[in-house]
Each structure stands twice: as structure tokens, then as C-alpha cells.
Design an enzyme around this catalytic site. Structure first.
Site, PDB file in Angstrom:
ATOM      1  CE  LYS A   1      11.853  46.696  42.875  1.00  0.00           C
ATOM      2  NZ  LYS A   1      11.553  47.474  41.716  1.00  0.00           N
TER       3      LYS A   1
ATOM      4  N   GLY B   1      25.068  52.325  38.313  1.00  0.00           N
ATOM      5  CA  GLY B   1      24.773  51.092  37.990  1.00  0.00           C
ATOM      6  C   GLY B   1      24.014  51.262  36.710  1.00  0.00           C
ATOM      7  CG  ASN B   2      20.783  49.204  33.582  1.00  0.00           C
ATOM      8  OD1 ASN B   2      19.700  50.171  33.267  1.00  0.00           O
ATOM      9  ND2 ASN B   2      20.953  48.508  32.736  1.00  0.00           N
TER      10      ASN B   2
HETATM   11  N1  GLU Z   1      13.137  47.131  38.487  1.00  0.00           N
HETATM   12  C1  GLU Z   1      12.453  47.942  37.493  1.00  0.00           C
HETATM   13  C2  GLU Z   1      11.539  48.987  38.328  1.00  0.00           C
HETATM   14  O1  GLU Z   1      11.843  49.548  39.414  1.00  0.00           O
HETATM   15  C3  GLU Z   1      11.805  47.157  36.301  1.00  0.00           C
HETATM   16  C4  GLU Z   1      10.775  46.305  36.725  1.00  0.00           C
HETATM   17  C5  GLU Z   1      10.309  45.572  35.902  1.00  0.00           C
HETATM   18  O2  GLU Z   1      10.767  45.608  34.604  1.00  0.00           O
HETATM   19  O3  GLU Z   1       9.247  44.739  35.910  1.00  0.00           O
HETATM   20  O4  GLU Z   1      10.915  49.818  37.527  1.00  0.00           O
END
Ligand code: GLU
Length: 421
Positions: A106, A220-221
Site C-alpha cells: 500500500k 467516492g468511487n
Molecule cells: N485500493 C483498492 C483496494 O484497497 C484496489 C487495490 C488494487 O487494485 O491494487 O483494494
């Protein structure tokens, strides 16, 4: 941040709980309690007022036993190394449960995009990639969008990385716009995956989604697509939704277009007409069939868990429910579907995007959705089956613990096979 709400402490506590139930090897447990690698970076950006501002960011690779790191990048004023650590751990479990060939990672930058213009956001995004470029790559660690990051930002980041490499490297980042080889279906993938989980959970609980009332936290999205898809796919009534300013409620059902317009023109859904204003706290406690937290972490805690009235809690955000709320929800008979199952549609379609980028061969939307449905429905069934296997041994575990057991077991087995312990 209080210790009890420190997301990384929470992530460790969740792992510890699962480790105890599944009798995880103590060496595997020790490795999995900490991230493998943490990078802290500081990026100067020339701001429009003439000043240069130094931004702080992170990229944490939690574990890569099953494949390259994978996980989004958040732009958030309250970002910290501990939030990024926790989110990188959750990505590890998410990718493992979905059984996609990734580890977990992350990224985050401490910033307030609301006070920045596009030129500043682009400069910051490119600066971040220059700073972490040695730590990412299609076979190393593959970032993606998250809170306050967009497909446009992913395109800038991919471009910056490609320039550094001296050739196009589309597979370095996912969640890109279609023009630069994003995947069909990636935009609404998180919410769509969540809806497939909801469909299965409702079937199991014998809840008729056509007559169900839903409350969504977050605009949001994930939140906006959850709203439109719940109506479109099941004909459910979304009676409440909120943004960071607060929520709106209408027992007869809300009109999405009016809310979107109010948000766009006036800044908040609360500026829409014909709605009752409610607070974010009130939204969580509404008498609805399905509650969908789709914003940020630590929303349902021991302070309000006994006031949750929903029959199904669908965790579309990352980390919206704290461990001290888990038991209270279970006692109240709320079916709490865990984040790293519910929102795994995003990373699953990211995986499809990466596969398509590497192959240079692109799929139609229908194919993406069919493959996503298959993967997430299998994860749901795996979680329910694991829960049942423990119930048969007279151990009542929450769906979250069942999901942890499956995910942790796969990572532990990969580490064992590689000779890490
Ligand atoms: N940010 C999204 C999550 O927390 C997607 C992560 C990704 O697509 O790598 O799952």
C-alpha cells in the site's frame, strides 16, 4: 490516534485472533505480524502560490511470498505510516483470499487534494513515482487507485515510471484510464464485486433485495457505484448516503442524479433538495436491511456497534469495523461481511488489467464481469464453508475470522514452500 483505533494494531489483533483459532505456526505468525519493507519519501512540489511544499509519503510492501506487492495509493490529510501498514496487511489477505497471484502492499501521501489544483496534484504524483521508482514494477509491486486517487493520477504515474525506464510499462500500475490500457469494468469493480457478495449473503439470509432498504456511507468511487448498482441490479431502495460533510435520508428512496448534482455544484450531498439531513453517525444506526460503509476506517466501533440495526453489514471500505465491534455485531445477529472479501473486486479487476497489459490482449466488459463474479462468489463460498467447518467443531467464528484463516493459510503455505520458516 488512540491505540485502540490504530489501524495497524487492529490489523495485528485480527491476525492474532485468526492465528489462535487456526493454530498457525508461531514462526509464520511472527513473519506475518510485520511488513517486509517500508519506504518513506519526501517530495518537494512547487505550489501555485510560489512556495515549495515538501510532502511526505510511504510505500509499504507487506508480503510478497505469493507474488509482487499489490495495493492502492491513498492521498489523505490523515495518512500515517500505521494506516499504510495496516492497509498493506489487508491487501495481503485480500489478494490471498481472492487467490490472485500477488502479495500485499500500500502507498499513501499526506496531502489534502481538495486544496490543490490539477497541476499540483500531477507534480506530486510524478514526484512520488520518481521517489519510489526502484521499489515498484510489474514484477515487484503494482500500485492502483484508492481514496482520493483517480485513473488520471494512475496515468500520470504510469507515464512517469515509463519515462524513467525509457520504454512503456503499462503493467506497472492498474486502475488506468482505458486510453492507456486500463481494463473494462475497473471503474466500478469494487462496488460490483461488493454487489455479488451482497447477492450471495442476501440469498443465504433469505433477504429479498428487491424490497430491501440500503444505507451507504461515502460518496467516492465505491459509495456512488454501490448506490447505482444496488438499484440497477436488485431494485433495492437506497434511503441514505453521506459524504465527509454528513448524510441525507429519505425513507422513500433517494434520487442519485440530484445528489450528484448537489455534490458537484455545491460541494455536498447535503445541499440537495427534498432530503432530510442526518449525521454520519445517524446514518450508521438507521433501521435498514443493508448498511454499506464505503468511506474510511474505524466507523463501527464498540461505541456504536450495539446500535447497528442492519441485518447485513457490507464492508466496502477498508477497515470500517474495529475488532471490539466484531463480537457485539455477532451477538446481535448482524451478518458482517469483511472488507477484504467485500471490496476485493477492485484488486481482482486490477489483476485482470495487469494480465491484459502483460499479454497485450484485451477483454470485453462482459468477460471481465463474468470472471469477477466467479472469483468473488467462490471466495464467499469458501468463507461460509470455513465458518461451517469450525461451527461443526463447536467454534463460533465471525466471517472475518474465517476469511483470515483461508488467506493466512495460503500465505503461510507459500512462505513454507519457499523455505522462509
Ligand atoms: N485500493 C483498492 C483496494 O484497497 C484496489 C487495490 C488494487 O487494485 O491494487 O483494494
Amino acid at each position: 490516534m488512540s491505540e485502540e483505533l490504530n489501524p495497524f494494531k487492529i490489523a495485528q489483533e485480527q491476525l492474532d485472533k485468526a492465528a489462535e483459532v487456526m493454530k498457525l505456526d508461531k514462526h509464520a505468525h511472527e513473519i506475518l505480524r510485520e511488513p517486509m519493507q517500508e519506504v518513506a519519501v519526501h517530495m518537494p512540489v512547487k505550489m501555485r502560490d510560489g512556495n515549495t511544499k515538501v510532502f511526505n509519503g510511504f510505500r509499504v510492501l507487506y508480503n510478497n511470498a505469493r507474488g509482487p506487492g499489490k495495493g492502492g495509493i491513498r492521498f489523505h490529510p490523515q495518512e500515517s505510516i500505521d494506516t499504510v501498514r495496516a492497509l498493506s496487511a489487508w491487501m495481503t489477505w485480500k489478494c490471498s483470499l481472492a487467490n490472485v497471484p500477488y502479495g500485499g502492499a500500500k502507498g499513501g501521501i499526506i496531502c489534502d487534494t481538495k486544496s490543490m489544483n490539477d497541476v499540483e496534484i500531477e507534480a506530486l504524483s510524478r514526484g512520488y513515482i520518481r521517489a519510489i521508482n526502484k521499489f515498484i514494477g510489474p514484477q515487484i509491486d503494482v500500485p492502483a487507485p484508492d481514496v482520493y486517487t483517480t485513473p488520471q493520477i494512475m496515468a500520470w504515474m504510469m507515464d512517469e515510471f515509463s519515462k524513467i525506464q525509457g520504454h512503456n510499462e503499462f503493467g506497472v500500475i492498474t486502475g488506468k484510464p482505458l486510453e492507456v490500457w486500463g481494463s473494462e469494468g475497473r471503474g466500478d469493480a469494487t462496488a460490483t464485486g461488493g454487489m455479488y457478495v451482497l447477492r450471495e449473503a442476501a440469498k443465504m439470509q433469505k433477504i429479498d433485495l428487491k424490497n430491501a432498504k440500503i444505507a451507504v456511507q461515502g460518496f467516492g468511487n465505491a459509495g456512488t457505484f454501490a448506490f447505482t448498482l444496488a438499484k440497477e441490479m436488485f431494485g433495492s431502495k437506497v434511503v441514505a448516503i453521506s459524504d465527509s460533510n454528513g448524510g441525507v435520508y429519505n425513507p422513500k428512496g433517494l434520487d442519485f442524479e440530484k445528489l450528484r448534482e448537489a455534490k458537484e455544484k455545491k460541494g455536498s450531498v447535503q445541499d440537495a433538495k427534498d432530503v432530510e439531513k442526518i449525521s454520519n453517525e445517524e446514518l450508521l444506526e438507521l433501521d435498514v436491511d443493508v448498511l454499506i460503509p464505503a468511506a474510511i476506517e474505524n466507523q463501527v466501533t464498540k461505541r456504536n456497534a450495539d446500535k447497528i440495526n442492519a441485518k447485513i453489514l457490507l464492508e466496502l471500505a477498508n477497515g470500517p469495523v474495529t475488532p471490539d465491534a466484531d463480537d457485539i455485531l455477532m451477538e446481535r445477529g448482524v451478518l458482517d461481511m469483511p472488507d477484504f472479501l467485500v471490496n476485493s473486486g477492485g484488486v481482482t479487476v486490477s489483476y485482470f488489467e495487469w494480465v491484459q497489459n502483460i499479454a497485450g490482449y484485451y477483454w470485453e466488459a462482459q468477460e471481465v464481469y463474468a470472471k469477477l463474479d466467479k472469483i468473488i462468489t467462490k471466495s464467499f463460498n469458501d468463507v461460509i464453508a470455513t465458518r461451517k467447518a469450525y461451527a461443526d467443531k463447536k467454534m463460533k467464528i465471525a466471517p472475518r475470522t474465517a476469511a483470515y484463516i483461508i488467506a493466512v493459510d495460503r500465505v503461510a503455505k507459500a512462505m513454507k514452500a519457499r523455505g522462509w520458516y
